[in-house]
Design a protein around this motif. Structure first.
Motif, PDB file in Angstrom:
ATOM      1  N   TRP A  55       0.823  -1.209   0.000  1.00 46.54           N
ATOM      2  CA  TRP A  55       0.000   0.000   0.000  1.00 46.54           C
ATOM      3  C   TRP A  55       0.858   1.260   0.000  1.00 46.54           C
ATOM      4  O   TRP A  55       1.961   1.297   0.544  1.00 46.54           O
ATOM      5  CB  TRP A  55      -0.953   0.008   1.194  1.00 46.54           C
ATOM      6  CG  TRP A  55      -1.637  -1.306   1.346  1.00 46.54           C
ATOM      7  CD1 TRP A  55      -1.532  -2.165   2.398  1.00 46.54           C
ATOM      8  CD2 TRP A  55      -2.496  -1.946   0.402  1.00 46.54           C
ATOM      9  NE1 TRP A  55      -2.281  -3.295   2.164  1.00 46.54           N
ATOM     10  CE2 TRP A  55      -2.882  -3.193   0.946  1.00 46.54           C
ATOM     11  CE3 TRP A  55      -2.983  -1.602  -0.849  1.00 46.54           C
ATOM     12  CZ2 TRP A  55      -3.732  -4.078   0.286  1.00 46.54           C
ATOM     13  CZ3 TRP A  55      -3.822  -2.486  -1.505  1.00 46.54           C
ATOM     14  CH2 TRP A  55      -4.189  -3.698  -0.940  1.00 46.54           C
ATOM     15  N   CYS A  56       0.339   2.319  -0.570  1.00 46.72           N
ATOM     16  CA  CYS A  56       1.016   3.614  -0.621  1.00 46.72           C
ATOM     17  C   CYS A  56       0.870   4.320   0.725  1.00 46.72           C
ATOM     18  O   CYS A  56      -0.210   4.360   1.300  1.00 46.72           O
ATOM     19  CB  CYS A  56       0.389   4.468  -1.720  1.00 46.72           C
ATOM     20  SG  CYS A  56       1.037   6.139  -1.800  1.00 46.72           S
ATOM     21  N   ASP A  57       1.984   4.880   1.216  1.00 48.95           N
ATOM     22  CA  ASP A  57       1.930   5.670   2.451  1.00 48.95           C
ATOM     23  C   ASP A  57       2.274   7.137   2.195  1.00 48.95           C
ATOM     24  O   ASP A  57       2.475   7.907   3.120  1.00 48.95           O
ATOM     25  CB  ASP A  57       2.839   5.078   3.524  1.00 48.95           C
ATOM     26  CG  ASP A  57       4.316   5.155   3.179  1.00 48.95           C
ATOM     27  OD1 ASP A  57       4.675   5.688   2.106  1.00 48.95           O
ATOM     28  OD2 ASP A  57       5.130   4.680   3.995  1.00 48.95           O
ATOM     29  N   GLY A  58       2.371   7.519   0.921  1.00 48.57           N
ATOM     30  CA  GLY A  58       2.647   8.906   0.572  1.00 48.57           C
ATOM     31  C   GLY A  58       4.117   9.242   0.433  1.00 48.57           C
ATOM     32  O   GLY A  58       4.467  10.386   0.143  1.00 48.57           O
ATOM     33  N   THR A  59       5.005   8.271   0.611  1.00 45.13           N
ATOM     34  CA  THR A  59       6.442   8.521   0.525  1.00 45.13           C
ATOM     35  C   THR A  59       6.845   9.119  -0.814  1.00 45.13           C
ATOM     36  O   THR A  59       7.772   9.930  -0.882  1.00 45.13           O
ATOM     37  CB  THR A  59       7.225   7.208   0.787  1.00 45.13           C
ATOM     38  OG1 THR A  59       6.916   6.755   2.103  1.00 45.13           O
ATOM     39  CG2 THR A  59       8.721   7.410   0.657  1.00 45.13           C
ATOM     40  N   HIS A  60       6.141   8.770  -1.893  1.00 44.39           N
ATOM     41  CA  HIS A  60       6.491   9.289  -3.224  1.00 44.39           C
ATOM     42  C   HIS A  60       6.502  10.813  -3.262  1.00 44.39           C
ATOM     43  O   HIS A  60       7.205  11.408  -4.070  1.00 44.39           O
ATOM     44  CB  HIS A  60       5.525   8.747  -4.284  1.00 44.39           C
ATOM     45  CG  HIS A  60       4.113   9.181  -4.072  1.00 44.39           C
ATOM     46  ND1 HIS A  60       3.244   8.496  -3.233  1.00 44.39           N
ATOM     47  CD2 HIS A  60       3.416  10.226  -4.564  1.00 44.39           C
ATOM     48  CE1 HIS A  60       2.080   9.112  -3.225  1.00 44.39           C
ATOM     49  NE2 HIS A  60       2.152  10.170  -4.026  1.00 44.39           N
ATOM     50  N   LYS A  61       5.749  11.445  -2.373  1.00 42.87           N
ATOM     51  CA  LYS A  61       5.652  12.914  -2.361  1.00 42.87           C
ATOM     52  C   LYS A  61       6.980  13.581  -1.988  1.00 42.87           C
ATOM     53  O   LYS A  61       7.211  14.728  -2.362  1.00 42.87           O
ATOM     54  CB  LYS A  61       4.562  13.366  -1.392  1.00 42.87           C
ATOM     55  CG  LYS A  61       3.178  12.938  -1.807  1.00 42.87           C
ATOM     56  CD  LYS A  61       2.172  13.324  -0.733  1.00 42.87           C
ATOM     57  CE  LYS A  61       0.807  12.756  -1.071  1.00 42.87           C
ATOM     58  NZ  LYS A  61      -0.152  13.013  -0.005  1.00 42.87           N
ATOM     59  N   VAL A  62       7.838  12.891  -1.232  1.00 42.52           N
ATOM     60  CA  VAL A  62       9.106  13.487  -0.792  1.00 42.52           C
ATOM     61  C   VAL A  62      10.296  12.985  -1.606  1.00 42.52           C
ATOM     62  O   VAL A  62      11.425  13.384  -1.347  1.00 42.52           O
ATOM     63  CB  VAL A  62       9.347  13.224   0.723  1.00 42.52           C
ATOM     64  CG1 VAL A  62       8.258  13.886   1.555  1.00 42.52           C
ATOM     65  CG2 VAL A  62       9.467  11.751   1.033  1.00 42.52           C
ATOM     66  N   LEU A  63      10.066  12.145  -2.597  1.00 41.53           N
ATOM     67  CA  LEU A  63      11.144  11.627  -3.415  1.00 41.53           C
ATOM     68  C   LEU A  63      11.549  12.627  -4.488  1.00 41.53           C
ATOM     69  O   LEU A  63      10.704  13.372  -4.993  1.00 41.53           O
ATOM     70  CB  LEU A  63      10.717  10.330  -4.115  1.00 41.53           C
ATOM     71  CG  LEU A  63      10.418   9.132  -3.230  1.00 41.53           C
ATOM     72  CD1 LEU A  63       9.912   7.974  -4.081  1.00 41.53           C
ATOM     73  CD2 LEU A  63      11.644   8.721  -2.457  1.00 41.53           C
ATOM     74  N   PRO A  64      12.832  12.633  -4.862  1.00 43.82           N
ATOM     75  CA  PRO A  64      13.252  13.460  -6.001  1.00 43.82           C
ATOM     76  C   PRO A  64      12.524  12.978  -7.262  1.00 43.82           C
ATOM     77  O   PRO A  64      12.157  11.797  -7.362  1.00 43.82           O
ATOM     78  CB  PRO A  64      14.747  13.199  -6.116  1.00 43.82           C
ATOM     79  CG  PRO A  64      15.160  12.540  -4.852  1.00 43.82           C
ATOM     80  CD  PRO A  64      13.937  11.907  -4.264  1.00 43.82           C
ATOM     81  N   ASP A  65      12.323  13.879  -8.217  1.00 46.28           N
ATOM     82  CA  ASP A  65      11.587  13.517  -9.434  1.00 46.28           C
ATOM     83  C   ASP A  65      12.157  12.285 -10.138  1.00 46.28           C
ATOM     84  O   ASP A  65      11.415  11.504 -10.704  1.00 46.28           O
ATOM     85  CB  ASP A  65      11.560  14.705 -10.410  1.00 46.28           C
ATOM     86  CG  ASP A  65      10.617  15.786  -9.935  1.00 46.28           C
ATOM     87  OD1 ASP A  65       9.721  15.501  -9.113  1.00 46.28           O
ATOM     88  OD2 ASP A  65      10.768  16.933 -10.393  1.00 46.28           O
ATOM     89  N   LYS A  66      13.459  12.099 -10.084  1.00 49.87           N
ATOM     90  CA  LYS A  66      14.089  10.955 -10.754  1.00 49.87           C
ATOM     91  C   LYS A  66      13.654   9.626 -10.156  1.00 49.87           C
ATOM     92  O   LYS A  66      13.725   8.603 -10.819  1.00 49.87           O
ATOM     93  CB  LYS A  66      15.609  11.046 -10.664  1.00 49.87           C
ATOM     94  CG  LYS A  66      16.213  12.174 -11.451  1.00 49.87           C
ATOM     95  CD  LYS A  66      17.711  12.175 -11.279  1.00 49.87           C
ATOM     96  CE  LYS A  66      18.323  13.374 -11.977  1.00 49.87           C
ATOM     97  NZ  LYS A  66      19.778  13.421 -11.774  1.00 49.87           N
ATOM     98  N   GLN A  67      13.227   9.616  -8.909  1.00 46.05           N
ATOM     99  CA  GLN A  67      12.845   8.375  -8.245  1.00 46.05           C
ATOM    100  C   GLN A  67      11.330   8.155  -8.223  1.00 46.05           C
ATOM    101  O   GLN A  67      10.871   7.103  -7.774  1.00 46.05           O
ATOM    102  CB  GLN A  67      13.376   8.365  -6.802  1.00 46.05           C
ATOM    103  CG  GLN A  67      14.865   8.287  -6.724  1.00 46.05           C
ATOM    104  CD  GLN A  67      15.343   8.230  -5.272  1.00 46.05           C
ATOM    105  OE1 GLN A  67      14.543   8.115  -4.343  1.00 46.05           O
ATOM    106  NE2 GLN A  67      16.631   8.316  -5.089  1.00 46.05           N
ATOM    107  N   LYS A  68      10.567   9.103  -8.701  1.00 43.58           N
ATOM    108  CA  LYS A  68       9.111   8.945  -8.713  1.00 43.58           C
ATOM    109  C   LYS A  68       8.711   8.032  -9.864  1.00 43.58           C
ATOM    110  O   LYS A  68       9.361   8.013 -10.906  1.00 43.58           O
ATOM    111  CB  LYS A  68       8.424  10.298  -8.861  1.00 43.58           C
ATOM    112  CG  LYS A  68       8.577  11.138  -7.621  1.00 43.58           C
ATOM    113  CD  LYS A  68       7.822  12.442  -7.729  1.00 43.58           C
ATOM    114  CE  LYS A  68       8.015  13.250  -6.458  1.00 43.58           C
ATOM    115  NZ  LYS A  68       7.256  14.475  -6.467  1.00 43.58           N
ATOM    116  N   PRO A  69       7.642   7.258  -9.645  1.00 43.10           N
ATOM    117  CA  PRO A  69       7.189   6.346 -10.716  1.00 43.10           C
ATOM    118  C   PRO A  69       6.670   7.093 -11.929  1.00 43.10           C
ATOM    119  O   PRO A  69       6.282   8.211 -11.877  1.00 43.10           O
ATOM    120  CB  PRO A  69       6.093   5.541 -10.047  1.00 43.10           C
ATOM    121  CG  PRO A  69       5.696   6.256  -8.817  1.00 43.10           C
ATOM    122  CD  PRO A  69       6.800   7.189  -8.473  1.00 43.10           C
TER     123      PRO A  69
END
Length: 69
Positions: A55-69
């Motif tokens: 499940w998503c916990d929102g971590t993608h929001k703090v990742l650099p753009d290069k690491q976002k899906p």
């Protein structure tokens, strides 16, 4: 063949974010364990960084753009 009309899709890909599943689904985690969705809309992690996999916990929001899906 006629196209069916849906009020909303069952699967929505959020750009840079999770996969949203509407309704009942089975989701396999990285270990092959199956998880049943229990909410009207469930968010599945696509970045691989969530502490609550699958499940998503929102971590993608703090990742650099290069690491976002």
């Amino acid at each position: 063949m006629t196209a069916e009309r849906f009020d909303h899709p069952d699967v929505v890909i959020c750009p840079g974010g999770p996969l949203l599943l509407r309704g009942e689904h089975l989701v396999a985690d990285a270990d092959g364990r199956m998880h049943r969705t229990t909410r009207p809309v469930s968010a599945v992690c696509r970045c691989g960084k969530s502490a609550d996999q699958p499940w998503c916990d929102g971590t993608h929001k703090v990742l650099p753009d290069k690491q976002k899906p």
